[in-house]
Motif scaffolding. Structure first.
Motif, PDB file in Angstrom:
ATOM      1  N   ILE A   1      -8.310 -76.568  55.950  1.00 58.25           N
ATOM      2  CA  ILE A   1      -9.512 -76.871  56.715  1.00 58.25           C
ATOM      3  C   ILE A   1      -9.408 -76.468  58.183  1.00 58.25           C
ATOM      4  O   ILE A   1     -10.414 -76.491  58.897  1.00 58.25           O
ATOM      5  N   ALA A   2      -8.223 -76.073  58.648  1.00 58.26           N
ATOM      6  CA  ALA A   2      -8.098 -75.631  60.035  1.00 58.26           C
ATOM      7  C   ALA A   2      -8.609 -74.213  60.221  1.00 58.26           C
ATOM      8  O   ALA A   2      -8.761 -73.756  61.357  1.00 58.26           O
ATOM      9  N   ASN A   3      -8.880 -73.512  59.139  1.00 58.89           N
ATOM     10  CA  ASN A   3      -9.374 -72.144  59.205  1.00 58.89           C
ATOM     11  C   ASN A   3     -10.673 -72.044  58.418  1.00 58.89           C
ATOM     12  O   ASN A   3     -10.848 -72.725  57.402  1.00 58.89           O
TER      13      ASN A   3
ATOM     14  N   ASP B   1      -5.653 -84.122  64.407  1.00 66.53           N
ATOM     15  CA  ASP B   1      -6.531 -82.958  64.290  1.00 66.53           C
ATOM     16  C   ASP B   1      -6.537 -82.061  65.516  1.00 66.53           C
ATOM     17  O   ASP B   1      -7.453 -81.252  65.689  1.00 66.53           O
ATOM     18  N   GLY B   2      -5.539 -82.160  66.375  1.00 69.56           N
ATOM     19  CA  GLY B   2      -5.490 -81.291  67.550  1.00 69.56           C
ATOM     20  C   GLY B   2      -4.074 -80.946  67.919  1.00 69.56           C
ATOM     21  O   GLY B   2      -3.104 -81.373  67.282  1.00 69.56           O
TER      22      GLY B   2
ATOM     23  N   GLU C   1     -11.781 -78.950  68.056  1.00 72.48           N
ATOM     24  CA  GLU C   1     -10.630 -78.674  68.913  1.00 72.48           C
ATOM     25  C   GLU C   1     -10.907 -79.231  70.301  1.00 72.48           C
ATOM     26  O   GLU C   1     -12.057 -79.293  70.744  1.00 72.48           O
ATOM     27  N   TRP C   2      -9.814 -79.598  70.992  1.00 68.98           N
ATOM     28  CA  TRP C   2      -9.922 -80.254  72.289  1.00 68.98           C
ATOM     29  C   TRP C   2     -10.909 -81.421  72.170  1.00 68.98           C
ATOM     30  O   TRP C   2     -10.864 -82.180  71.224  1.00 68.98           O
ATOM     31  N   GLU C   3     -11.837 -81.575  73.102  1.00 66.31           N
ATOM     32  CA  GLU C   3     -12.712 -82.752  73.024  1.00 66.31           C
ATOM     33  C   GLU C   3     -13.878 -82.592  72.064  1.00 66.31           C
ATOM     34  O   GLU C   3     -14.623 -83.545  71.839  1.00 66.31           O
TER      35      GLU C   3
ATOM     36  N   ARG D   1     -10.387 -70.594  63.982  1.00 64.99           N
ATOM     37  CA  ARG D   1      -8.983 -70.953  63.778  1.00 64.99           C
ATOM     38  C   ARG D   1      -8.654 -72.171  64.616  1.00 64.99           C
ATOM     39  O   ARG D   1      -8.652 -72.109  65.837  1.00 64.99           O
ATOM     40  N   ARG D   2      -8.397 -73.291  63.965  1.00 59.67           N
ATOM     41  CA  ARG D   2      -8.062 -74.530  64.648  1.00 59.67           C
ATOM     42  C   ARG D   2      -6.564 -74.808  64.513  1.00 59.67           C
ATOM     43  O   ARG D   2      -5.925 -74.346  63.575  1.00 59.67           O
ATOM     44  N   PRO D   3      -5.998 -75.571  65.440  1.00 64.35           N
ATOM     45  CA  PRO D   3      -4.554 -75.822  65.401  1.00 64.35           C
ATOM     46  C   PRO D   3      -4.112 -76.810  64.341  1.00 64.35           C
ATOM     47  O   PRO D   3      -2.930 -76.915  64.038  1.00 64.35           O
ATOM     48  N   SER D   4      -5.052 -77.582  63.766  1.00 59.57           N
ATOM     49  CA  SER D   4      -4.680 -78.676  62.883  1.00 59.57           C
ATOM     50  C   SER D   4      -5.936 -79.111  62.141  1.00 59.57           C
ATOM     51  O   SER D   4      -7.028 -78.639  62.468  1.00 59.57           O
TER      52      SER D   4
END
Length: 802
Positions: free
Chosen positions: A189-191, A711-712, A219-221, A181-184
């Motif tokens: 595509i975030a999931n 994307d974050g 996500e993050w870096e 599960r990504r925030p963006s």
């Protein structure tokens, strides 16, 4: 979805007759928020259903809205959804899926089948927002004859038309499928699910068009980085990658480096359409339906976010999903009108043009900005530079081309704006068009021993026709003191260089080149990238420290996360012992000890003020020479001041002249951080407040894809965007680096003025102090212009005094 009742007034509610929720528009008469919906019976939102807000922002400035959603378990701010968005002037839409939304504390997902309250309000109460739609709209459907699956967690947001498929679905085969599960950037595509080795889906015999979304957006870096990957659909290879680390870096990590934003670009055309790893193909289908197989060199190779199947030869379902993604991106990341750069003279090759004239003192540099365009000027230019020269002596001239990109208006803003702050170190790589002149920025610097006088040079660009830009640099006979208060950037390793064994050795080399570039601009107050000095990392930490010391970084610098990473990973006792060992190792090596960061911000320190005080006392007892620093961004954090030796404060905490004086009077050293105004802070405000240092976020902090700010949770913040080669001869930079360098030169001129005995100098100094507000908000409102005006007045005096 059940019928609901609600009543609306400006901030009040009463019960109304029941009506179907899908047909009910709760926008108030007159369209002015707040809107407060409290249904008599809970709203039951089905997967894919969204709360839709449509309206208009009046005037010429953006406006913000806050959406508040409560379920039956909401008891206050942490346990409800609180979502804030900014909207540019003009009509807007906001589509908010009610399923899959996390509460503010992040501990749980809102129960979309038990919604008790919906509230929309304008926090700043400008009165410029008009709402004409506030309603729950049903989920969209795919075209007849198509099916679509969105892989991921059961409670993740879902775009209408797709069916959720979870890791425990029997149609998925893999060693250990796990939801990601990504925030963006968008729910499709975030999931997804990782470790999908095989997926079997029913489909009639014959032929089918199968579309797959295969990219984990990261996500993050971290941007997931599979090198070997094979994806098959019914035995047919649709992806077959065998990449070296450098090939992956060039083809994927740097894929967005050369993309420029046109005037009509939006979040979809600039970023969204290139994300998701979409592949689509027609396949033969037998009695077993559609079988998808994924394999490769790691978990990232077996990631899958969505599948759409439709009759062969058709793409209407694929287009529907892409259209939903496009709508999401455009509504979530709207674009502000283009932000104009500082006006620069335009050279079009039609005449010789007046020379660009600037002035410097020995050992300093100055910005030279101009633009090139006009009829007959087009294409990538051939660039030649004749460095400014006087009697055989030359100055330095570094040239950059400004690249147009969409970027967030702030790190955590959802608004995008077209800017040209990214300065390419290969100025001939960007084409010039007659319709839109290309901006260029040069940094002209004089060696410390440069003799006074007027140096003449030129920059020539040949693109369809030859454009000559004459430059004159006046070197003044003035010896400026070095900055009393250094300034710089937080710096970390380039993350992508640490992901592969083949590139890991380049980590330290690139850190050294980053520090060398900062030093070339006179920026020496940085918080250098440092490995945690635990047992595994102590040798690297010492190398990192030696590298920073050799580069001339002013000590003591901030070790931003070197200690806290150990604290989180090892616990307090082990981290304290490691710090003691590191202090002894630094002393033995003859290297300076840093200011150790104790917390990023006090609210992030587990255990609160009591735990922070105990940790501080333990560290000072173990190693009496240790100095601790902490970042403060809220006046409520004052209770933590006693646990640090260096208080690193930003405008959220307060950086007015009086506040810095109070901190210094309490025996703590005061540093500034993250003001967002590099020039004004590094120069005028450090001098005016007497703060000891200024550090600005961040030299290398990309979020996943370094060329996609959407994307974050936050955008990419990077003075040094990644480049194809390690230690490029002339690095790409953000304009913030030149702004910081300008500020440090401003500070040196102010120090020079303060040390002059002449009455004219004393009068000018008194006027500068008199006219400058002592509060940050007022002083910085026109900070760059104020700094430029102050420097011009001091340089004018210097010419008269000579």
């Amino acid at each position: 979805m059940r019928a609901v009742t609600a009543a609306l007034a400006l901030g009040v509610w009463v019960a109304l007759a029941c009506a179907p929720a899908r047909a009910e528009n709760w926008a108030p008469a007159g369209g002015e928020p707040p809107i407060d919906v409290r249904p008599a019976a809970p709203i039951v939102a089905e997967p894919g259903e969204a709360l839709v807000v449509r309206g208009e922002v009046l005037g010429e400035a953006p406006a913000g809205l806050v959406l508040r959603v409560e379920d039956g378990h909401s008891t206050g701010y942490p346990s409800r959804v609180n979502e804030e968005r900014l909207f540019p002037p003009g009509p807007f839409a906001w589509r908010y899926p009610l399923s899959g939304q996390k509460t503010s504390n992040g501990y749980r997902v809102l129960d979309a089948r038990d919604i008790r309250r919906l509230m929309l309000f304008e926090p700043n109460r400008t009165g410029r927002v008009k709402i004409d739609t506030f309603a729950v709209e049903p989920a969209a459907k795919l075209p007849e004859g198509a099916v679509g699956y969105s892989l991921g967690a059961a409670d993740a947001p879902l775009i209408g038309g797709l069916v959720r498929m979870t890791p425990d679905d029997p149609r998925i085969a893999g060693r250990h499928p796990v939801a990601v599960r990504r925030p963006s950037p968008d729910p499709v595509i975030a999931n997804g699910i990782v470790d999908v080795e095989r997926l079997r889906l029913a489909w009639p015999q014959g032929h089918a068009r199968v579309s797959l979304w295969l990219e984990d957006p990261g996500e993050w870096e971290t941007l997931p980085h599979p090198l070997q990957r094979r994806v098959r659909v019914n035995g047919q290879d649709v992806v077959y990658d065998q990449l070296t680390p450098q090939q992956w870096i060039d083809r994927r990590y740097l894929a967005g480096r050369d993309r420029e934003a046109d005037a009509g670009d939006d979040a979809w055309t600039a970023f969204g359409r290139a994300r998701g790893g979409l592949v689509s193909t027609d396949v033969d289908v037998g009695s077993d339906g559609v079988e998808i197989e994924l394999a490769g060199d790691g978990a990232a190779s077996t990631f899958l976010s969505a599948v759409v199947i439709e009759p062969a030869g058709r793409t209407s379902a694929l287009e529907a999903v892409q259209a939903a993604r496009r709508q999401w991106m455009i509504e979530t990341f709207p674009v502000m009108p283009t932000r104009s750069a500082e006006p620069a003279p335009v050279f079009d090759g039609a005449g010789s043009g007046a020379p660009l004239r600037v002035a410097v003192a020995p050992g300093t540099g100055v910005r030279v900005a101009f633009a090139v365009g006009g009829p007959g000027v087009h294409g990538r230019p051939a660039v030649s530079i004749r460095t400014p020269e006087l009697g055989g002596d030359t100055l330095n001239l570094d040239l950059y081309a400004a690249q147009r990109r969409l970027d967030r208006t702030g790190a955590d803003s959802n608004l995008l704006v077209r800017t040209d702050r990214l300065l390419r170190g290969d100025p001939g790589s960007l084409a010039i068009s007659a319709a839109e002149p290309r901006r260029y920025v040069a940094w002209a610097s004089a060696p410390k021993d440069a003799k006074p006088g007027l140096y003449r040079g030129a920059i020539t660009l040949d693109a369809g026709k030859t454009v000559a830009v004459p430059i004159e640099v006046e070197v003044l006979p003035v010896d400026l003191p070095e900055p009393a208060s250094p300034a710089g950037f937080y710096l970390e390793e380039a993350p992508h260089l640490t992901w592969f064994a083949a590139t890991r050795a380049d980590r330290g080399r690139q850190l050294g080149c980053d520090l060398a570039t900062l030093a070339r601009f006179g920026v020496l107050g940085d918080a250098p990238g440092l490995a945690p000095p635990n047992r595994e990392g102590l040798a690297t930490f010492l190398d990192d420290t030696r590298r920073a010391d050799t580069a001339g970084v002013a000590s003591p610098w901030l070790a931003y996360q070197a200690f806290t990473r150990m604290l989180w990973g090892e616990g307090g006792d082990a981290a304290a012992e490691d710090l003691k060992t590191a202090m002894a190792a630094l002393k033995a090596a003859g290297l300076p000890a840093p200011v150790w960061g104790l917390f990023d911000e006090p609210s992030n320190f587990g255990g609160g003020a009591v735990a922070a005080a105990a940790t501080s006392a333990r560290l000072h007892a173990i190693s009496p020479e240790v100095r601790l620093g902490g970042q403060f961004n809220n006046p409520a954090d004052r209770k933590y001041l006693d646990v640090v030796d260096v208080a690193i404060v930003n405008p959220g905490f307060g950086i007015d002249v009086g506040t810095i004086a109070q901190l210094e009077a309490s025996g703590r050293e005061a540093w500034l951080y993250n003001t967002g105004a590099p020039r004004f802070t590094a120069g005028v405000w450090l001098w005016r407040t007497g703060a000891s240092r200024y550090v600005q976020w961040h030299a290398r902090m990309p979020t996943a894809d370094p060329y996609d700010p959407t994307d974050g949770r936050e955008g990419d913040v990077q003075v040094f965007p990644p480049m194809p080669e390690v230690c490029a001869l002339n690095q790409d930079i953000d304009d913030a680096l030149i702004e910081m360098a300008e500020g440090l030169v401003d500070q040196r001129w102010l120090q020079w003025l303060a040390g002059r005995p002449e009455p004219q100098a004393k009068a000018l100094l008194a006027g500068i102090v008199r006219d400058m507000p002592v509060d940050w908000a007022s002083a910085s409102s026109d900070g760059a212009a104020r700094a430029g005006s102050i420097r011009d007045s001091i340089m004018s005096l210097a010419r008269r005094l000579k």
